[in-house]
Design an enzyme around this catalytic site. Structure first.
Site, mmCIF file in Angstrom:
data_model
loop_
_atom_site.group_PDB
_atom_site.id
_atom_site.type_symbol
_atom_site.label_atom_id
_atom_site.label_comp_id
_atom_site.label_asym_id
_atom_site.label_seq_id
_atom_site.Cartn_x
_atom_site.Cartn_y
_atom_site.Cartn_z
ATOM 1 N N ASP A 52 7.234 47.700 -37.908
ATOM 2 C CA ASP A 52 6.136 48.641 -38.130
ATOM 3 C C ASP A 52 5.815 49.431 -36.860
ATOM 4 O O ASP A 52 6.238 49.077 -35.758
ATOM 5 C CB ASP A 52 4.870 47.884 -38.557
ATOM 6 C CG ASP A 52 4.981 47.332 -39.975
ATOM 7 O OD1 ASP A 52 5.806 47.840 -40.750
ATOM 8 O OD2 ASP A 52 4.230 46.378 -40.294
ATOM 9 N N TYR A 110 10.637 35.955 -34.540
ATOM 10 C CA TYR A 110 9.602 36.839 -33.998
ATOM 11 C C TYR A 110 8.760 36.071 -32.980
ATOM 12 O O TYR A 110 8.685 34.841 -33.019
ATOM 13 C CB TYR A 110 8.663 37.329 -35.114
ATOM 14 C CG TYR A 110 9.235 38.415 -35.987
ATOM 15 C CD1 TYR A 110 8.998 39.754 -35.694
ATOM 16 C CD2 TYR A 110 9.980 38.110 -37.114
ATOM 17 C CE1 TYR A 110 9.503 40.762 -36.502
ATOM 18 C CE2 TYR A 110 10.494 39.117 -37.936
ATOM 19 C CZ TYR A 110 10.249 40.446 -37.622
ATOM 20 O OH TYR A 110 10.743 41.434 -38.420
#
Lengths: 251, 251
Positions: A52, A110
């Site tokens: 994003d 992540y």
């Protein structure tokens, strides 16, 4: 030949990975650079997944088809020469012609970087949380995420997938003097999943909900049950893993 | 009462510490904030020294006179509330009324942060050096700086001082995986001194000059003999030390 290109980027000034109209994306900038270097207007790159707006990557991988005679070291050098300093190419490796950066990935990792002390530094690359957090209970809560679960409660409502099942193999906070980093590894991630998980763990760390609530939130399969998404600047895509058999050995 | 205020700032978007016409400085932004909080238009703050445009501070100290009844914890909290996120107040301590942030400082420490591997992160807070450096010989060269010397060769030519003698008590590189940090402590520093020293040490590390040249450069007392100044984004003012006797003990 098909190659995997391993890159890192600082997401602050990009509208995410994915090419789109009227906004600068990482995919766009790299595609434009390859277009110039390969003198090919139709170069198409396929990433391991999207990130994003404002989200970073320590390791993102994309595949692209380039002329067989291309010298990979030279291409890496040339790409780093024309890309902005916020995108760095770390490695270019030949793969089998059917290899796919997205479909062949077997796991993704992540990190979420939290500043626990107010600092003027790294504010675009971390999220500063002014609230005192109990990381021991947050790690207790994170343990409920391990294993195979339906993560619909941690997925954005607007999504194209129907299958919300993910297998999480790591979920833990590591603490240093003025920073806390959340590490999470799974076979796949849903849209907004890490940021919703971290937001929920922060609620645990603030004492707003008990660590066991995380299990109940999973069971409810409803995004409204989980915490608010934390801001993008703390999130990093860190590793994408592939089966060894798709990577061609160097001669 | 007079207080010492300990702050940190990211220098990227400031034209240095010093108040000046037509440019935003750290001193200006803090003065404006104190003006609002103390409702005093004539508040004057005196820093331990200047930092140039783009140079950071992990610890800068200034003195200021504030009303005796001021609650220091509250003032710190209020200041952090209205200052931009690139300036952080870490401590406010009462000092004796004659204490002077600049004249009473007995030592100052700086760091210069070098990225030794290309990275998209921290580019405003480090200098990336693409050349392979030999830090062992750079440390050998740095050792020639220790002690009391005339540092005119490492001072900007445009300067108001006549005395170029400084006593350096630490000068060394510390190396980690993808970073090198130069630590230097002295009783005083001349304008542009750390950046000229680091630029000269880089010449040594690249093999352009021998480590012993540093001694010869000192002896020549001529700025033209030293290396080029490295860019500001790697430089941090890190510590300013004062004699204990000027700090008032907490009741």
């Amino acid at each position: 030949m098909r190659v995997f290109v391993y890159i890192a980027y600082k997401g602050t000034n990009f509208h995410g990975w994915q090419i789109q109209e009227n906004a600068i994306s990482v995919q766009q900038v790299i595609t434009d650079s390859l277009h110039v270097l390969l003198k090919n207007e139709n170069v198409a790159i396929v990433g391991s997944g999207r990130t994003d707006t404002g989200v970073h990557a320590k390791e993102q991988v994309f595949h692209v088809d380039i002329p067989d005679e291309t010298k990979l070291d030279k291409l890496k050098y040339q790409l780093n020469g024309i890309l902005p300093e916020t995108i760095v190419v770390n490695k270019i490796t030949e793969v089998i012609s059917e290899a796919h950066a997205r479909f062949d990935a077997v796991s993704r990792s992540y990190e979420y970087h939290l500043l626990t002390q107010k600092s003027p530094f790294g504010r675009e690359e971390n999220y500063y949380c002014p609230i005192l957090l109990d990381f021991a209970v947050m790690n207790k809560a994170a343990a409920f995420l391990l294993g195979t679960h339906d993560f619909q409660s941690f997925s954005k409502v607007k999504t194209e997938v129907n299958n919300f099942v993910c297998t999480v193999t790591r979920a833990e906070w590591n603490i240093t003097a003025n920073k806390a980093v959340f590490h999470i590894t799974a076979n796949r991630f849903l849209r907004g999943m890490v940021r919703a998980i971290v937001g929920t763990l922060l609620m645990v760390g603030e004492g707003k909900i008990a660590p066991e609530e995380v299990k109940k939130i999973l069971d409810k399969k409803n995004r409204g049950e989980a915490g608010r998404a934390v801001p993008p600047q703390g999130l990093y895509l860190c590793k994408v893993e592939y089966p060894e058999k798709i990577i061609k050995p160097h001669e």
